[in-house]
Design an enzyme around this catalytic site. Structure first.
Site, PDB file in Angstrom:
ATOM      1  N   HIS A   1       0.861  -1.183   0.000  1.00 22.65           N
ATOM      2  CA  HIS A   1       0.000   0.000   0.000  1.00 22.65           C
ATOM      3  C   HIS A   1       0.898   1.234   0.000  1.00 22.65           C
ATOM      4  CE1 HIS A   1      -3.014  -2.686   2.425  1.00 22.65           C
ATOM      5  NE2 HIS A   1      -2.978  -3.013   1.142  1.00 22.65           N
TER       6      HIS A   1
ATOM      7  N   ASN B   1      -2.889   5.317  -5.216  1.00 20.47           N
ATOM      8  CA  ASN B   1      -2.624   5.478  -3.787  1.00 20.47           C
ATOM      9  C   ASN B   1      -1.630   6.610  -3.528  1.00 20.47           C
ATOM     10  OD1 ASN B   1      -4.252   3.214  -3.512  1.00 20.47           O
ATOM     11  ND2 ASN B   1      -2.526   1.793  -3.534  1.00 20.47           N
TER      12      ASN B   1
HETATM   13  P1  FAD Z   1      -1.938  -0.860 -10.159  1.00 18.76           P
HETATM   14  O1  FAD Z   1      -3.039  -1.787  -9.852  1.00 18.76           O
HETATM   15  O2  FAD Z   1      -0.603  -1.140  -9.589  1.00 18.76           O
HETATM   16  O3  FAD Z   1      -1.834  -0.716 -11.729  1.00 18.76           O
HETATM   17  C1  FAD Z   1      -0.867   0.072 -12.346  1.00 18.76           C
HETATM   18  C2  FAD Z   1      -0.602  -0.474 -13.751  1.00 18.76           C
HETATM   19  O4  FAD Z   1       0.153   0.487 -14.494  1.00 18.76           O
HETATM   20  C3  FAD Z   1       0.203  -1.765 -13.777  1.00 18.76           C
HETATM   21  O5  FAD Z   1      -0.511  -2.768 -14.440  1.00 18.76           O
HETATM   22  C4  FAD Z   1       1.469  -1.394 -14.554  1.00 18.76           C
HETATM   23  O6  FAD Z   1       1.949  -2.427 -15.378  1.00 18.76           O
HETATM   24  C5  FAD Z   1       1.005  -0.217 -15.388  1.00 18.76           C
HETATM   25  N1  FAD Z   1       2.110   0.648 -15.812  1.00 18.76           N
HETATM   26  C6  FAD Z   1       3.142   1.110 -15.052  1.00 18.76           C
HETATM   27  N2  FAD Z   1       3.938   1.904 -15.803  1.00 18.76           N
HETATM   28  C7  FAD Z   1       3.399   1.945 -17.047  1.00 18.76           C
HETATM   29  C8  FAD Z   1       3.774   2.612 -18.252  1.00 18.76           C
HETATM   30  N3  FAD Z   1       4.813   3.447 -18.305  1.00 18.76           N
HETATM   31  N4  FAD Z   1       3.011   2.386 -19.362  1.00 18.76           N
HETATM   32  C9  FAD Z   1       1.910   1.579 -19.318  1.00 18.76           C
HETATM   33  N5  FAD Z   1       1.513   0.943 -18.178  1.00 18.76           N
HETATM   34  C10 FAD Z   1       2.252   1.132 -17.067  1.00 18.76           C
HETATM   35  N6  FAD Z   1      -5.431  -3.060  -1.692  1.00 18.76           N
HETATM   36  C11 FAD Z   1      -6.537  -2.958  -0.924  1.00 18.76           C
HETATM   37  O7  FAD Z   1      -7.111  -1.872  -0.787  1.00 18.76           O
HETATM   38  N7  FAD Z   1      -7.051  -4.059  -0.306  1.00 18.76           N
HETATM   39  C12 FAD Z   1      -6.452  -5.278  -0.379  1.00 18.76           C
HETATM   40  O8  FAD Z   1      -6.964  -6.250   0.192  1.00 18.76           O
HETATM   41  C13 FAD Z   1      -5.270  -5.397  -1.137  1.00 18.76           C
HETATM   42  N8  FAD Z   1      -4.626  -6.579  -1.217  1.00 18.76           N
HETATM   43  C14 FAD Z   1      -3.574  -6.704  -2.056  1.00 18.76           C
HETATM   44  C15 FAD Z   1      -2.991  -7.970  -2.192  1.00 18.76           C
HETATM   45  C16 FAD Z   1      -1.984  -8.168  -3.133  1.00 18.76           C
HETATM   46  C17 FAD Z   1      -1.369  -9.538  -3.289  1.00 18.76           C
HETATM   47  C18 FAD Z   1      -1.552  -7.089  -3.945  1.00 18.76           C
HETATM   48  C19 FAD Z   1      -0.493  -7.296  -5.005  1.00 18.76           C
HETATM   49  C20 FAD Z   1      -2.102  -5.812  -3.786  1.00 18.76           C
HETATM   50  C21 FAD Z   1      -3.096  -5.605  -2.826  1.00 18.76           C
HETATM   51  N9  FAD Z   1      -3.705  -4.359  -2.644  1.00 18.76           N
HETATM   52  C22 FAD Z   1      -4.792  -4.245  -1.826  1.00 18.76           C
HETATM   53  C23 FAD Z   1      -3.236  -3.150  -3.338  1.00 18.76           C
HETATM   54  C24 FAD Z   1      -4.134  -2.836  -4.550  1.00 18.76           C
HETATM   55  O9  FAD Z   1      -4.108  -3.887  -5.458  1.00 18.76           O
HETATM   56  C25 FAD Z   1      -3.682  -1.509  -5.147  1.00 18.76           C
HETATM   57  O10 FAD Z   1      -3.972  -0.508  -4.189  1.00 18.76           O
HETATM   58  C26 FAD Z   1      -4.379  -1.145  -6.453  1.00 18.76           C
HETATM   59  O11 FAD Z   1      -4.260  -2.140  -7.414  1.00 18.76           O
HETATM   60  C27 FAD Z   1      -3.774   0.160  -6.998  1.00 18.76           C
HETATM   61  O12 FAD Z   1      -4.396   0.471  -8.211  1.00 18.76           O
HETATM   62  P2  FAD Z   1      -3.687   1.348  -9.332  1.00 18.76           P
HETATM   63  O13 FAD Z   1      -4.597   1.344 -10.494  1.00 18.76           O
HETATM   64  O14 FAD Z   1      -3.298   2.657  -8.763  1.00 18.76           O
HETATM   65  O15 FAD Z   1      -2.296   0.641  -9.661  1.00 18.76           O
END
Ligand code: FAD
Length: 523
Positions: A457, A491
């Site tokens: 997180h 986040n």
């Molecule tokens: P992400 O889901 O990290 O997605 C970002 C994406 O951007 C990635 O796919 C990456 O490949 C892509 N990217 C990066 N750079 C580039 C680029 N230059 N060009 C194109 N694409 C790019 N959160 C909770 O609130 N509750 C939970 O129970 C929880 N459990 C979790 C358990 C696990 C095992 C994991 C791994 C995470 C957990 N989390 C949990 C965290 C949660 O998954 C994240 O908070 C959430 O996915 C964040 O969303 P996001 O869209 O900001 O980023």
């Protein structure tokens, strides 16, 4: 503004997906193109890997998400083969360490467990789906309460949040009753032991279909839906640079990792939702460098343990029949690590932590069959306290223009330190965990503090603020200070010290940003 505005979204996790959904639903002629550096894993884009029934297929999907640590899949992901990638820590399945120890690895000796997922759905294809809402000082002070409640409700709708998942479980109710006996008197009304909200859809057989980004995208990936015609998801496509002129963003330069070709995509709005490390890295690489960028990193120090549930105490609150019913439910999907989940939420002043208690019918690690707690009929709980980290400028990630990482971006160095304020709360939380464990049974794994970065997180590195005073990267609508047509998400926007799982909060922030962006796009 052209007749048909184009929105380019970087990253296909829950946040990028929330932007896509809200903008397409509210701007009638907009089109959205979403770029994702990683591969698509499932037939339904962004589906939770936890829903894949076949263990081998599930493992393959996880490995393909592991970027530089994707083993034999590396070449197919557009990454060079052969570099040494073993780090000293093992990343959680579906993630890869930033400091993996190989060529082009980040430097994070004080934050060694920092990790990312690189796949359609991002970490949102692998997450545990816990979706508590922020409370008390976790909330953002400059977003009005009434609006905030509404944003959270919308985020819950997008993520398919269930507030009373597994509420029918007698075993789960017994766990809550024992925690209530221990802590009830000292917690404020409404903040006692309760079921943990989770994202997913309950199935008729009592199991859950866990939410990935597929549910956030919803109609955008529904065949025949009119919205789907205006949405394009390009996997294995890396955004190399955000293009801008005189403070106005004009589009992105992307590299197709299958062919190696590079292309400029013009856009009326660019949304960067590429996680809390790679989003600021992309901004930095694009020459967008607000003072606070990468700084104020926080996460949740975590103390975890495993407890064997005590038969006598559990039987005071649950019957044999209820236990049998729980075991029968678990037997339907034994590969799913999440059964009944309870919690004690964050509250102030006396409980500034978030306790998560996950029931499991089997121990999470092999126990010697001769161990007195092996094959305990009443099962086990994995418990963890998440604590706060106070935001400080000096904790964060910096980027080096002279040293490139494995993707060719300015390499990252993370510096992070737990201060006396955190140490005091960690000690207090550990003591609470001891009490919770003794209330439920006997420890088979004593409370231990996980290495920094383990929570996954990661917050604060593009924090939002009320004023452009150098302590924030984005305004209260997630627009990068000093730039037009550039919005950031994830986040990283969270400016406060929190103890709870952050995704619901970040989706709520994204809803606010997306609504404001949609209004501008509608002109
Ligand atoms: P992400 O889901 O990290 O997605 C970002 C994406 O951007 C990635 O796919 C990456 O490949 C892509 N990217 C990066 N750079 C580039 C680029 N230059 N060009 C194109 N694409 C790019 N959160 C909770 O609130 N509750 C939970 O129970 C929880 N459990 C979790 C358990 C696990 C095992 C994991 C791994 C995470 C957990 N989390 C949990 C965290 C949660 O998954 C994240 O908070 C959430 O996915 C964040 O969303 P996001 O869209 O900001 O980023």
């Amino acid at each position: 503004m052209p007749v048909r505005p184009t929105v380019a979204i970087v990253g296909s996790g829950p946040i990028g997906s929330a932007y896509a959904r809200i903008i397409l639903e509210s701007v009638p002629d907009a089109s959205v193109v979403m770029f994702e550096a990683g591969p698509r894993l499932t037939a339904i884009p962004g589906e939770s890997v936890r829903n894949i029934p076949d263990p081998e297929e599930k493992e393959r999907a996880r490995e393909r998400s592991q970027g530089p640590q994707a083993g034999s899949f590396r070449k197919s992901l557009g990454l060079p083969e052969g570099a040494m990638v073993e780090g000293m820590f093992t990343a959680r399945g579906g993630t890869h360490l930033l400091d993996f120890g190989g060529e082009g690895s980040a430097h994070a000796p004080t934050f060694p467990a920092a990790a990312a997922s690189t796949n359609v759905g991002g970490m949102g294809a692998h997450w545990t789906c816990a979706t508590p809402a922020p409370a008390f000082s976790e909330r953002i002070p400059f977003i009005p309460d009434a609006e905030w409640e509404q944003l959270i409700a919308e985020a819950e709708r997008l993520l398919h949040v269930q507030k009373s998942a597994f509420a029918d479980s007698g075993v789960s109710a017994a766990i809550r009753a024992l925690l209530e006996e221990e802590f009830g008197a000292e917690l404020p009304e409404g903040y006692g032991p309760s079921t943990l909200p989770v994202a997913g859809d309950p199935q008729p057989d009592g199991s859950m279909r866990w939410a990935g980004t597929d549910v956030v995208l919803g109609p955008l990936i529904e065949q025949g839906n009119a919205l789907a015609e205006r949405f394009e998801l390009r996997d294995l496509t890396l955004v190399r640079r955000i293009e801008h002129e005189d403070g106005v963003v004009t589009g992105v330069t992307v590299e197709d990792l299958r062919s190696g070709t590079t292309e400029h995509v013009a856009a009326d709005l660019v949304v960067v939702a590429a996680d809390a490390f790679r989003s600021p890295q992309l901004l930095w690489a694009s020459g967008i460098r607000p003072t606070a960028l990468g700084h104020y990193l926080t996460e949740h120090p975590m103390v975890i343990s495993t407890v064997v549930l005590d038969e006598e105490r559990m039987s005071r609150h649950a019957t044999e029949d209820q236990l049998e019913a729980e075991l029968a439910r678990r037997a339907k999907n034994p590969a799913d690590p999440v059964g009944a989940v309870n919690r004690i939420p964050f509250s102030e002043p006396d409980h500034p932590f978030a306790l998560q208690v996950m029931y499991a019918e089997r121990p999470p690690f092999p126990l010697d069959p001769a161990h007195p707690a092996a094959r305990n009929r009443w099962g086990y709980v994995n418990m963890g306290y998440g604590m706060r980290k106070r935001p400080r400028f000096e904790d964060g990630v910096t980027f080096d223009d002279e040293e490139l990482d494995y993707r060719g971006f300015p390499n990252m160095t993370i510096r992070y330190e737990l201060t006396e304020a955190e140490q005091a709360e960690i000690a207090q939380g550990t003591e609470h965990l001891g009490r919770a464990g003794c209330a439920l049974g006997t420890f088979i794994a004593e409370p231990r503090l996980l290495p920094n970065g383990s929570s996954l997180h990661f917050q604060g590195t593009m924090r939002m603020g009320e004023h452009d005073d150098g302590t924030s990267v984005a305004d209260p609508w997630s627009r990068v200070w000093g730039f037009e047509r550039l919005v950031v998400g994830g986040n990283a926007l969270i400016p406060t010290a929190t103890a709870m799982n952050p995704t619901l909060m970040s989706v709520a922030i994204a809803v606010r940003g997306a609504r404001a962006a949609a209004e501008r796009l509608r002109g």
